[in-house]
Design an enzyme around this catalytic site. Structure first.
Site, PDB file in Angstrom:
ATOM      1  N   ARG A   1       3.059   8.877   8.998  1.00 46.09           N
ATOM      2  CA  ARG A   1       3.315   9.890   7.951  1.00 46.09           C
ATOM      3  C   ARG A   1       3.754  11.268   8.693  1.00 46.09           C
ATOM      4  NH1 ARG A   1       3.941   6.882   4.924  1.00 46.09           N
ATOM      5  NH2 ARG A   1       2.598   6.303   3.055  1.00 46.09           N
TER       6      ARG A   1
ATOM      7  N   HIS B   1      12.688   7.561   5.650  1.00 53.12           N
ATOM      8  CA  HIS B   1      11.224   6.737   5.598  1.00 53.12           C
ATOM      9  C   HIS B   1      11.751   5.542   4.786  1.00 53.12           C
ATOM     10  CE1 HIS B   1       7.031   7.212   3.791  1.00 53.12           C
ATOM     11  NE2 HIS B   1       7.045   6.098   4.088  1.00 53.12           N
TER      12      HIS B   1
HETATM   13  P1  NDP Z   1      -4.055  -0.648   8.630  1.00 53.68           P
HETATM   14  O1  NDP Z   1      -5.023   0.103   7.875  1.00 53.68           O
HETATM   15  O2  NDP Z   1      -3.792  -1.888   8.647  1.00 53.68           O
HETATM   16  O3  NDP Z   1      -4.105  -0.176  10.238  1.00 53.68           O
HETATM   17  C1  NDP Z   1      -4.542   1.149  10.548  1.00 53.68           C
HETATM   18  C2  NDP Z   1      -4.878   1.126  11.921  1.00 53.68           C
HETATM   19  O4  NDP Z   1      -5.060   2.460  12.478  1.00 53.68           O
HETATM   20  C3  NDP Z   1      -6.087   0.518  12.163  1.00 53.68           C
HETATM   21  O5  NDP Z   1      -6.046  -0.308  13.399  1.00 53.68           O
HETATM   22  C4  NDP Z   1      -7.212   1.765  12.390  1.00 53.68           C
HETATM   23  O6  NDP Z   1      -8.191   1.069  13.356  1.00 53.68           O
HETATM   24  C5  NDP Z   1      -6.444   2.619  13.064  1.00 53.68           C
HETATM   25  N1  NDP Z   1      -7.069   4.056  12.819  1.00 53.68           N
HETATM   26  C6  NDP Z   1      -7.489   4.467  11.897  1.00 53.68           C
HETATM   27  N2  NDP Z   1      -7.868   5.772  11.830  1.00 53.68           N
HETATM   28  C7  NDP Z   1      -8.101   5.737  13.210  1.00 53.68           C
HETATM   29  C8  NDP Z   1      -8.670   7.028  14.094  1.00 53.68           C
HETATM   30  N3  NDP Z   1      -9.234   7.724  13.567  1.00 53.68           N
HETATM   31  N4  NDP Z   1      -8.535   6.663  15.048  1.00 53.68           N
HETATM   32  C9  NDP Z   1      -8.029   5.616  15.860  1.00 53.68           C
HETATM   33  N5  NDP Z   1      -7.587   4.459  15.074  1.00 53.68           N
HETATM   34  C10 NDP Z   1      -7.613   4.779  13.666  1.00 53.68           C
HETATM   35  O7  NDP Z   1      -2.629   0.105   8.194  1.00 53.68           O
HETATM   36  P2  NDP Z   1      -1.203  -0.376   8.127  1.00 53.68           P
HETATM   37  O8  NDP Z   1      -0.657  -0.921   9.507  1.00 53.68           O
HETATM   38  O9  NDP Z   1      -0.886  -1.475   7.150  1.00 53.68           O
HETATM   39  O10 NDP Z   1      -0.328   0.909   8.027  1.00 53.68           O
HETATM   40  C11 NDP Z   1      -0.280   2.006   8.957  1.00 53.68           C
HETATM   41  C12 NDP Z   1       0.431   3.050   8.286  1.00 53.68           C
HETATM   42  O11 NDP Z   1       1.788   2.918   8.516  1.00 53.68           O
HETATM   43  C13 NDP Z   1       0.496   3.370   6.873  1.00 53.68           C
HETATM   44  O12 NDP Z   1      -0.968   3.967   6.596  1.00 53.68           O
HETATM   45  C14 NDP Z   1       1.436   4.270   6.291  1.00 53.68           C
HETATM   46  O13 NDP Z   1       0.941   5.489   6.680  1.00 53.68           O
HETATM   47  C15 NDP Z   1       2.430   3.860   7.457  1.00 53.68           C
HETATM   48  N6  NDP Z   1       3.568   3.350   6.720  1.00 53.68           N
HETATM   49  C16 NDP Z   1       4.672   3.814   6.988  1.00 53.68           C
HETATM   50  C17 NDP Z   1       5.824   2.942   6.453  1.00 53.68           C
HETATM   51  C18 NDP Z   1       7.364   3.576   6.655  1.00 53.68           C
HETATM   52  O14 NDP Z   1       8.250   3.356   6.071  1.00 53.68           O
HETATM   53  N7  NDP Z   1       7.356   4.721   7.424  1.00 53.68           N
HETATM   54  C19 NDP Z   1       5.736   1.593   5.751  1.00 53.68           C
HETATM   55  C20 NDP Z   1       4.398   1.224   5.917  1.00 53.68           C
HETATM   56  C21 NDP Z   1       3.319   1.918   6.214  1.00 53.68           C
HETATM   57  P3  NDP Z   1      -9.299   0.132  13.035  1.00 53.68           P
HETATM   58  O15 NDP Z   1      -8.549  -1.150  13.241  1.00 53.68           O
HETATM   59  O16 NDP Z   1     -10.596   0.226  14.066  1.00 53.68           O
HETATM   60  O17 NDP Z   1      -9.905   0.192  11.404  1.00 53.68           O
HETATM   61  C1  OXD Z   2       4.670   3.740   3.096  1.00 49.86           C
HETATM   62  C2  OXD Z   2       5.370   2.504   2.338  1.00 49.86           C
HETATM   63  O1  OXD Z   2       3.194   3.588   2.872  1.00 49.86           O
HETATM   64  O2  OXD Z   2       6.237   2.793   2.319  1.00 49.86           O
HETATM   65  O3  OXD Z   2       5.106   4.662   3.741  1.00 49.86           O
HETATM   66  O4  OXD Z   2       4.591   1.646   2.094  1.00 49.86           O
END
Ligand code: NDP
Ligand code: OXD
Length: 310
Positions: free
Chosen positions: A225, A273
């Site tokens: 993000r 994005h």
């Molecule tokens: P998940 O919820 O599966 O994974 C999130 C990870 O972040 C977990 O490992 C979690 O730790 C870690 N995390 C969360 N908070 C913290 C913190 N405070 N300190 C350290 N680690 C932290 O999410 P996804 O992998 O599915 O997606 C990640 C992000 O990617 C989405 O939220 C979205 O914003 C972004 N995204 C962007 C896209 C794009 O096109 N640019 C498309 C899709 C997603 P733990 O495992 O310990 O809970």
């Molecule tokens: C996001 C998506 O979370 O496109 O960015 O799924």
């Protein structure tokens, strides 16, 4: 049983309707609230909906997002606390993110920005990249997407480390946990990839202080993000040479305003994005599986923890 599909902002509603009707032929799928009564809606599939929509759905049994990041839905004051919010975990989305991160890591690993500059200057400069085992990649976030990218890079031989909130054990990947271990992860990350959800704890995490902890000349790839990055701090770090280049796929304001300095910065690649996009075909199947679980009395998969924020 009725589902409302409410999606705008680059989402192909017609394709979604066709795919969902194929996957869930027994369920009525409405595209708007103009037909029938909103009280008949059992499930909603949403992305970038107008304010007030959720208030109009009194009998919702579950709310599904068509994207992975849920921070904007969590900020909706009408989000019902007693209705499960289910985020998108889609094989198509994961494939896209995996490809994108691999592409940009290889781009930096193989010195492509310098080769492109050489070409502009009509200079024949041969650069020898290090072996992948000597290239240290750090991944912030080891969830569905981060862990997949980490594995892919490790399988190619890169020296990969990842950071998460709770401890993770991943074969061949060094793992770091919690705020106290973030400096250790940063210190060893020549290429840093951000795949964190946006929460109060991760807001602004790529800032002057954290950028300064990366090895000099590191690269940053933000595919999570825009709010993860403090824009002015990143530009300052790029201009000072602390950071050699950045790939940015998400921004504080989207579309990125034409006057934003990121557009013209010679060391920034701006993408609209597109790192990963939910793929209708695979995601419709995931949604259908989840709906059937709920109808069979099972909990849905990938329910967002409202207190954790992801
Ligand atoms: P998940 O919820 O599966 O994974 C999130 C990870 O972040 C977990 O490992 C979690 O730790 C870690 N995390 C969360 N908070 C913290 C913190 N405070 N300190 C350290 N680690 C932290 O999410 P996804 O992998 O599915 O997606 C990640 C992000 O990617 C989405 O939220 C979205 O914003 C972004 N995204 C962007 C896209 C794009 O096109 N640019 C498309 C899709 C997603 P733990 O495992 O310990 O809970
Ligand atoms: C996001 C998506 O979370 O496109 O960015 O799924």
């Amino acid at each position: 049983m009725t589902v409302l599909l409410y999606a705008c902002y680059g989402v192909d509603s017609a394709a979604w309707l066709t795919a969902l009707r194929n996957e869930l032929p027994e369920i009525e799928i409405r595209e708007s609230l103009d037909r029938g009564s909103p009280s008949e809606i059992d499930f909603a599939f949403v992305w970038k909906y107008p304010p007030g929509l959720l208030r109009r759905l009194p009998n919702l049994r579950a709310l599904f997002t068509l994207g992975a990041g849920v921070e904007s839905i969590l900020a909706d004051p009408d989000l019902p606390e007693d209705v499960p919010l289910v985020r998108m975990v889609d094989p198509g989305l994961a494939i896209g993110m995996n490809e994108f991160v691999l592409m940009r890591v290889l781009h930096y690993h193989r010195d492509m920005p310098e080769h492109e500059r050489s070409q502009s200057a009509r200079q024949w400069v041969r650069r020898v990249p290090p072996l992948p085992q000597d290239r240290r990649v750090g991944i912030l976030g080891l969830g569905k997407l981060g862990a997949l990218c980490a594995r892919t890079l490790a399988n190619l031989g890169f020296d990969v480390a990842g950071w998460s909130r709770t401890h993770k054990s991943l074969d061949g990947i060094a793992t770091f946990t919690g705020a106290e271990q973030l400096p250790a992860l940063l210190k060893r990350s020549e290429i840093l990839v951000c795949l964190l959800p946006l929460t109060p704890d991760t807001d602004g995490i790529i800032n002057r202080e954290t950028l300064a902890q990366l090895p000099r000349g590191a690269f940053v790839i933000n595919v999570a993000r825009g709010q993860h990055v403090v824009d002015t701090d990143l530009i300052e770090a790029l201009d000072s040479g602390q950071i050699a280049g950045a790939t940015l796929d998400a921004f504080r304001v989207e579309p990125l305003p034409a006057e934003h300095p990121f557009w013209a910065h010679p060391r920034i690649t701006v993408l609209p994005h597109v790192a990963a996009i939910t793929q209708v075909q695979t995601a419709a199947r995931t949604l259908a599986t989840n709906i059937r679980s709920i109808l069979a009395g099972q909990p849905a998969n990938h329910i967002v923890d409202l207190t954790r924020g992801y």
